[in-house]
Design a protein around this motif. Structure first.
Motif, PDB file in Angstrom:
ATOM      1  N   LEU A 144      -6.329  -3.275  -6.874  1.00  0.00           N
ATOM      2  CA  LEU A 144      -6.813  -1.900  -6.640  1.00  0.00           C
ATOM      3  C   LEU A 144      -7.435  -1.368  -7.946  1.00  0.00           C
ATOM      4  O   LEU A 144      -6.785  -0.626  -8.703  1.00  0.00           O
ATOM      5  CB  LEU A 144      -5.643  -0.993  -6.190  1.00  0.00           C
ATOM      6  N   PRO A 145      -8.664  -1.742  -8.225  1.00  0.00           N
ATOM      7  CA  PRO A 145      -9.271  -1.361  -9.505  1.00  0.00           C
ATOM      8  C   PRO A 145      -9.343   0.148  -9.750  1.00  0.00           C
ATOM      9  O   PRO A 145      -9.389   0.596 -10.889  1.00  0.00           O
ATOM     10  CB  PRO A 145     -10.685  -1.967  -9.414  1.00  0.00           C
ATOM     11  N   SER A 146      -9.305   0.948  -8.656  1.00  0.00           N
ATOM     12  CA  SER A 146      -9.389   2.406  -8.812  1.00  0.00           C
ATOM     13  C   SER A 146      -8.021   3.056  -9.065  1.00  0.00           C
ATOM     14  O   SER A 146      -7.898   4.292  -9.089  1.00  0.00           O
ATOM     15  CB  SER A 146      -9.996   3.004  -7.544  1.00  0.00           C
ATOM     16  N   GLY A 221      -5.143   0.083 -18.066  1.00  0.00           N
ATOM     17  CA  GLY A 221      -5.849   1.363 -18.193  1.00  0.00           C
ATOM     18  C   GLY A 221      -5.345   2.408 -17.218  1.00  0.00           C
ATOM     19  O   GLY A 221      -5.850   3.532 -17.174  1.00  0.00           O
ATOM     20  N   ILE A 222      -4.324   2.085 -16.407  1.00  0.00           N
ATOM     21  CA  ILE A 222      -3.793   3.069 -15.444  1.00  0.00           C
ATOM     22  C   ILE A 222      -3.044   4.145 -16.249  1.00  0.00           C
ATOM     23  O   ILE A 222      -2.163   3.830 -17.052  1.00  0.00           O
ATOM     24  CB  ILE A 222      -2.857   2.383 -14.408  1.00  0.00           C
ATOM     25  N   GLY A 281       6.240  -3.764  -7.641  1.00  0.00           N
ATOM     26  CA  GLY A 281       5.298  -2.804  -8.233  1.00  0.00           C
ATOM     27  C   GLY A 281       4.383  -2.237  -7.178  1.00  0.00           C
ATOM     28  O   GLY A 281       4.116  -2.876  -6.143  1.00  0.00           O
ATOM     29  N   ALA A 282       3.918  -1.027  -7.411  1.00  0.00           N
ATOM     30  CA  ALA A 282       2.954  -0.386  -6.497  1.00  0.00           C
ATOM     31  C   ALA A 282       1.913   0.336  -7.344  1.00  0.00           C
ATOM     32  O   ALA A 282       2.227   0.916  -8.387  1.00  0.00           O
ATOM     33  CB  ALA A 282       3.655   0.603  -5.582  1.00  0.00           C
ATOM     34  N   ALA A 283       0.663   0.268  -6.866  1.00  0.00           N
ATOM     35  CA  ALA A 283      -0.413   1.016  -7.527  1.00  0.00           C
ATOM     36  C   ALA A 283      -1.123   1.827  -6.461  1.00  0.00           C
ATOM     37  O   ALA A 283      -1.289   1.370  -5.323  1.00  0.00           O
ATOM     38  CB  ALA A 283      -1.388   0.049  -8.203  1.00  0.00           C
ATOM     39  N   GLY A 288      -5.850   7.804  -1.762  1.00  0.00           N
ATOM     40  CA  GLY A 288      -4.783   7.429  -0.829  1.00  0.00           C
ATOM     41  C   GLY A 288      -4.653   5.924  -0.632  1.00  0.00           C
ATOM     42  O   GLY A 288      -3.883   5.469   0.214  1.00  0.00           O
ATOM     43  N   ASN A 289      -5.404   5.136  -1.388  1.00  0.00           N
ATOM     44  CA  ASN A 289      -5.247   3.673  -1.303  1.00  0.00           C
ATOM     45  C   ASN A 289      -3.985   3.268  -2.063  1.00  0.00           C
ATOM     46  O   ASN A 289      -3.655   3.869  -3.099  1.00  0.00           O
ATOM     47  CB  ASN A 289      -6.455   2.962  -1.929  1.00  0.00           C
ATOM     48  N   ARG A 290      -3.347   2.212  -1.571  1.00  0.00           N
ATOM     49  CA  ARG A 290      -2.083   1.805  -2.187  1.00  0.00           C
ATOM     50  C   ARG A 290      -1.866   0.312  -1.991  1.00  0.00           C
ATOM     51  O   ARG A 290      -2.140  -0.215  -0.907  1.00  0.00           O
ATOM     52  CB  ARG A 290      -0.954   2.610  -1.517  1.00  0.00           C
ATOM     53  N   VAL A 291      -1.406  -0.370  -3.029  1.00  0.00           N
ATOM     54  CA  VAL A 291      -1.048  -1.791  -2.904  1.00  0.00           C
ATOM     55  C   VAL A 291       0.350  -1.990  -3.485  1.00  0.00           C
ATOM     56  O   VAL A 291       0.773  -1.262  -4.377  1.00  0.00           O
ATOM     57  CB  VAL A 291      -2.054  -2.718  -3.648  1.00  0.00           C
TER      58      VAL A 291
END
Ligand SMILES: NC(=O)c1ccc[n+]([C@@H]2O[C@H](COP(=O)([O-])OP(=O)(O)OC[C@H]3O[C@@H](n4cnc5c(N)ncnc54)[C@H](OP(=O)(O)O)[C@@H]3O)[C@@H](O)[C@H]2O)c1
Length: 348
Positions: A144-146, A221-222, A281-283, A288-291
Motif C-alpha cells: 500500500l504505497p499510499s 516514510g509512513i 502489521g496493518a497499513a 480507507g484502503n487497508r492491508v
C-alpha cells in the motif's frame, strides 16, 4: 581475508552469535572488557580475542583495524553504542548492533552524513528488534504505497535474557512512544490496548516504545506508527503503575536494587527450540484502503542470531549500503524470508 568483531561476546546473546557464526565456518575476532571470560570463550571456540573497555580508544582502534565491521552485542546500547560507532567512523568500518532502543536508533540516524562520508554502513537493530518487524513494515508499504498509518505487533513466546531485562529495567519509568506526523511523541506507558489477530491466536496487545517507532519511519516514510506487544496482565498493571512511579524507578538506589535482582543468562537451547514469535502489521491510508500481513518466526533470540549473521554474511560479501540504514531499507522486505523457519502471510 574479510572478518568481523563481536564485542560483548561473553554476554548471553554475544555468545550465541559467536556459536552460530563458528558453526557456519566463520572465525570472528571476539572482544569484551572481562579478560577472564573473553579468554575462556576464545579457547572454547578457537577464535582470536581482544580485551578492552569502551574507554580504551587506542585498543579499540587497533582491534577495528583488523576487521571489516563489528556486531556490537554489549547493551544497554544507550550506554555503549556511542564509543563503538565513533570508533567505527574513525576506522572506516561498518557498525551493526542488536539494539532495540529508540534513542539509539535516532542518535545513529543523525550520523547518516558522517557514515556516508566514511563510506560505512551504520545499521543498528540487526536482531529480533527490528529485522522481522522492519521487513513487515516495508512489505506493508510495498503493498500500500499510499499508507499513512502503520500498526505493528509482536508476540514472543519464550523467556527473555539478562541483558533484555536489564535494558527494560533501565528504561522503565520513561513511558511509551509512538510516531505522529513523522515525529516521535512520548505517551504514557501502556497507553493503548487492542486485540491483535496473529492468525493462529488472538491476543490483547499493549503499546510499547519498540524500536520500530523510530526505524519503520526510515524504512517506509509512513508518518504515523504504533507498536504493540503482548504482556501478562501483571506486567500491564506494572506498566500502568510506572506512569505514577516513573520518577522513583529512575532513581539510582531503585535501579541498583532492581538490576541486582535480574538472573544471568537467557533461554537455553531447548527453550529456544520450543519458542516462536508471531508478528502482525496493518497499513492504511486516508482513502480507507487497508492491508494486513503476518509473520511467523523462530524464537526471539534465535531470530536475533540468524538475522545478525545473515546481515553479517552480506557485509562480508561486500553487500552493504553506506549511511545510516535500517535492515529493510538496505536489504528489502524479503530479507526476513531468507531466515529459516520464517513464513509470511497476506491473508486477512
Ligand atoms: N534487538 C534484539 O532483539 C535483542 C536481542 C537480544 C539482546 N538484545 C539486547 O542486547 C543487549 C545484550 O543482551 P544480553 O542478554 O546478551 O546481555 P548480557 O548477557 O547481560 O550481556 C551483556 C554483555 O554486554 C557487556 N557490557 C554491558 N555493559 C558494558 C559496558 N559498559 N562496557 C562493555 N561491555 C559491556 C557485558 O560485559 P561484562 O560481562 O563485562 O559485564 C556482556 O558481555 C541488551 O541490551 C539486550 O536488550 C537485543
Amino acid at each position: 581475508m574479510k572478518n568481523f568483531l563481536i564485542y560483548g561476546a561473553n554476554g548471553y546473546t554475544g555468545e550465541l552469535v559467536l556459536r552460530y557464526a563458528v558453526e557456519r565456518g566463520l572465525k570472528p575476532i571476539i572482544a569484551g572488557r572481562n579478560a577472564e571470560k573473553i579468554e575462556a570463550l576464545a579457547r572454547k571456540f578457537d577464535v582470536d580475542f581482544r580485551v578492552f573497555s569502551l574507554a580504551e580508544t587506542a585498543k579499540f582502534d587497533e582491534a577495528l583495524s583488523e576487521v571489516d565491521f563489528v556486531i556490537h552485542c554489549a547493551g544497554p546500547f544507550s550506554l555503549t553504542s556511542k564509543p563503538m560507532v565513533e570508533a567505527c567512523l574513525r576506522a572506516g568500518k561498518h557498525y551493526t548492533d542488536i539494539t532495540g532502543e529508540i534513542a539509539v536508533f535516532e542518535a545513529m540516524a543523525r550520523l547518516d552524513a558522517k557514515a556516508k562520508d566514511a563510506g560505512i554502513m551504520i545499521m543498528p537493530g540487526v536482531g529480533f528488534d527490528v529485522v522481522p518487524s522492519d521487513c513487515l513494515a516495508r512489505h506493508l508499504k510495498n503493498r500500500l504505497p499510499s499508507a499513512t498509518d502503520l500498526t505493528l505487533a509482536f508476540y514472543g513466546m519464550g523467556k527473555i535474557s539478562h541483558g533484555t531485562r536489564a535494558t527494560m529495567t533501565m528504561n522503565a519509568g520513561q513511558g511509551g512512544a509512538i510516531r505522529r506526523n513523522g515525529e516521535i511523541e512520548r505517551v504514557p506507558a501502556a497507553w493503548k490496548t487492542r486485540e491483535i489477530d496473529f492468525g493462529e491466536i488472538k491476543k490483547e496487545g499493549v503499546t510499547i516504545p519498540w524500536g520500530d517507532v523510530s526505524t519503520a519511519f526510515y524504512s517506509t516514510g509512513i508518518p504515523n506508527i504504533e507498536v504493540y506487544t503482548v504482556v501478562p496482565d501483571s506486567a500491564r498493571k506494572m506498566m500502568k503503575l510506572s506512569r505514577y512511579l516513573g520518577w522513583l524507578l529512575k532513581t539510582k538506589p531503585v535501579q541498583n536494587y532492581l538490576q541486582k535482582q535480574i538472573p544471568p543468562g537467557g533461554p537455553d537451547d531447548e527453550e529456544r527450540a520450543k519458542g516462536k514469535t508471531l508478528l502482525w502489521g496493518a497499513a492504511s491510508d486516508t482513502q480507507g484502503n487497508r492491508v494486513e500481513s503476518r509473520l511467523v518466526a523462530p524464537e526471539g533470540y534465535t531470530t536475533t542470531v540468524l538475522t545478525a549473521l545473515a546481515i553479517a554474511e552480506k557485509i562480508l560479501d561486500g553487500n552493504f549500503c553506506a549511511g545510516f540504514q535500517t535492515p529493510a531499507k538496505c536489504y528489502g522486505a524479503d530479507l526476513i524470508l531468507e531466515i529459516e523457519g520464517v513464513k509470511r502471510n497476506d491473508e486477512l
